[in-house]
Design a protein around this motif. Structure first.
Motif, PDB file in Angstrom:
ATOM      1  N   TYR B  33       0.842  -1.200   0.000  1.00 18.96           N
ATOM      2  CA  TYR B  33       0.000   0.000   0.000  1.00 18.96           C
ATOM      3  C   TYR B  33       0.880   1.253   0.000  1.00 18.96           C
ATOM      4  O   TYR B  33       1.916   1.289   0.666  1.00 18.96           O
ATOM      5  CB  TYR B  33      -0.872   0.063   1.264  1.00 18.96           C
ATOM      6  CG  TYR B  33      -1.659  -1.180   1.600  1.00 18.96           C
ATOM      7  CD1 TYR B  33      -1.059  -2.245   2.252  1.00 18.96           C
ATOM      8  CD2 TYR B  33      -3.019  -1.263   1.310  1.00 18.96           C
ATOM      9  CE1 TYR B  33      -1.790  -3.378   2.597  1.00 18.96           C
ATOM     10  CE2 TYR B  33      -3.754  -2.388   1.650  1.00 18.96           C
ATOM     11  CZ  TYR B  33      -3.134  -3.437   2.296  1.00 18.96           C
ATOM     12  OH  TYR B  33      -3.859  -4.563   2.635  1.00 18.96           O
ATOM     13  N   GLN B  48      -3.167   0.385  -3.894  1.00 21.81           N
ATOM     14  CA  GLN B  48      -2.961  -0.921  -3.270  1.00 21.81           C
ATOM     15  C   GLN B  48      -2.613  -1.927  -4.351  1.00 21.81           C
ATOM     16  O   GLN B  48      -3.306  -2.034  -5.369  1.00 21.81           O
ATOM     17  CB  GLN B  48      -4.222  -1.361  -2.528  1.00 21.81           C
ATOM     18  CG  GLN B  48      -4.159  -2.743  -1.911  1.00 21.81           C
ATOM     19  CD  GLN B  48      -5.475  -3.164  -1.279  1.00 21.81           C
ATOM     20  OE1 GLN B  48      -6.380  -2.346  -1.109  1.00 21.81           O
ATOM     21  NE2 GLN B  48      -5.589  -4.435  -0.937  1.00 21.81           N
ATOM     22  N   VAL B  55      -4.964  -3.337  -7.095  1.00 19.15           N
ATOM     23  CA  VAL B  55      -6.260  -3.708  -6.539  1.00 19.15           C
ATOM     24  C   VAL B  55      -7.167  -2.488  -6.429  1.00 19.15           C
ATOM     25  O   VAL B  55      -8.356  -2.556  -6.730  1.00 19.15           O
ATOM     26  CB  VAL B  55      -6.092  -4.362  -5.151  1.00 19.15           C
ATOM     27  CG1 VAL B  55      -7.441  -4.606  -4.492  1.00 19.15           C
ATOM     28  CG2 VAL B  55      -5.296  -5.661  -5.260  1.00 19.15           C
ATOM     29  N   ASP B  56      -6.585  -1.371  -5.999  1.00 20.40           N
ATOM     30  CA  ASP B  56      -7.374  -0.153  -5.776  1.00 20.40           C
ATOM     31  C   ASP B  56      -6.492   1.056  -6.014  1.00 20.40           C
ATOM     32  O   ASP B  56      -5.465   1.198  -5.352  1.00 20.40           O
ATOM     33  CB  ASP B  56      -7.927  -0.140  -4.344  1.00 20.40           C
ATOM     34  CG  ASP B  56      -8.886   1.012  -4.077  1.00 20.40           C
ATOM     35  OD1 ASP B  56      -9.693   0.890  -3.133  1.00 20.40           O
ATOM     36  OD2 ASP B  56      -8.835   2.033  -4.783  1.00 20.40           O
TER      37      ASP B  56
END
Lengths: 113, 118
Positions: B33, B48, B55-56
């Protein structure tokens, strides 16, 4: 947006006293965590409480969770000068979080010797 | 076990310049992260990674920020061009895999890079 909101923003106590910090959040959670950050350092994980737990202890730390009120509290007993730091609550949303945490703004705790 | 390593610790640049931060997570941690922490606030997730996939990145200002995690180990975060409001501490964190859902949810942070944009 930040999910958790800590209260108070700042707290100053004398060594040996207890310190209580509160956290409120908005959406359903899987779990809630508390982290500590010393000045100029990264965050350190303190304790995790699951959504189906009401209270958890770790050494001088006691965490409570009230999912009906969407709130948590962190109690540090018999505080020490070394406990001086910022404390953050972090929530893991209940749905599709992919282990993403959302942090509050933190409580700055000062423990005076 | 060694912690999350970040470099540099401090960086001062002028606005419109570019800057890059480096992070080496704890060995074996699949998830990495990047957070931005403005003074007096909590960390805000920028991006992330799970291994080398994103992922994000919903809160990453993609017009100026970019990040990569080649080979699924260390990662770089770049800002180009920097603005005054980018002054903050940039934190890298990692979390483990393969040890159960709760273990994956605990994040381990580096000391951060403090960026000042003048």
């Amino acid at each position: 947006s930040q999910q958790g909101e800590e209260d108070p923003q700042a707290l100053s106590i004398q060594e040996g006293e207890n310190a209580t910090m509160n956290c409120s959040y908005k959406t359903s959670i899987n779990n809630l965590q508390w982290y500590r950050q010393n000045s100029g350092r990264g965050l350190v994980h303190l304790i995790l409480i699951r959504s189906n737990e009401r209270e958890k202890h770790s050494g001088r730390l006691r965490v409570t969770l009230d999912t009906s009120k969407k709130s948590s509290s962190l109690l540090i007993t018999a505080s020490r000068a070394a406990d001086t730091a910022s404390y953050f609550c972090a929530t893991d949303a209940a749905r599709g979080s992919n282990y993403k945490l959302t942090f509050g703004k933190g409580t700055l705790l000062t423990v005076n010797p | 076990e060694a912690g999350v390593a970040q470099s540099p610790r401090y960086k001062i640049i002028e606005k419109r310049q570019s800057v890059a931060f480096w992070c080496n997570p704890i060995s074996g941690h699949a998830t990495l992260y990047w957070y931005q922490q403005i003074l007096g606030q909590g960390p805000k997730l920028l991006i992330q990674f799970q291994n080398n996939g994103v992922v994000d990145d919903s809160q990453l200002p993609k017009d100026r920020f970019s990040a990569e995690r080649l080979k699924g180990v260390d990662s770089t975060l770049k800002i180009q061009p920097a603005k005054l409001e980018d002054s903050a501490v940039y934190l890298c964190a990692s979390s483990p895999t393969g040890r159960g859902a709760l273990a994956k949810n605990i994040q381990y942070f580096g000391a951060g890079t403090r960026l000042s944009v003048l």
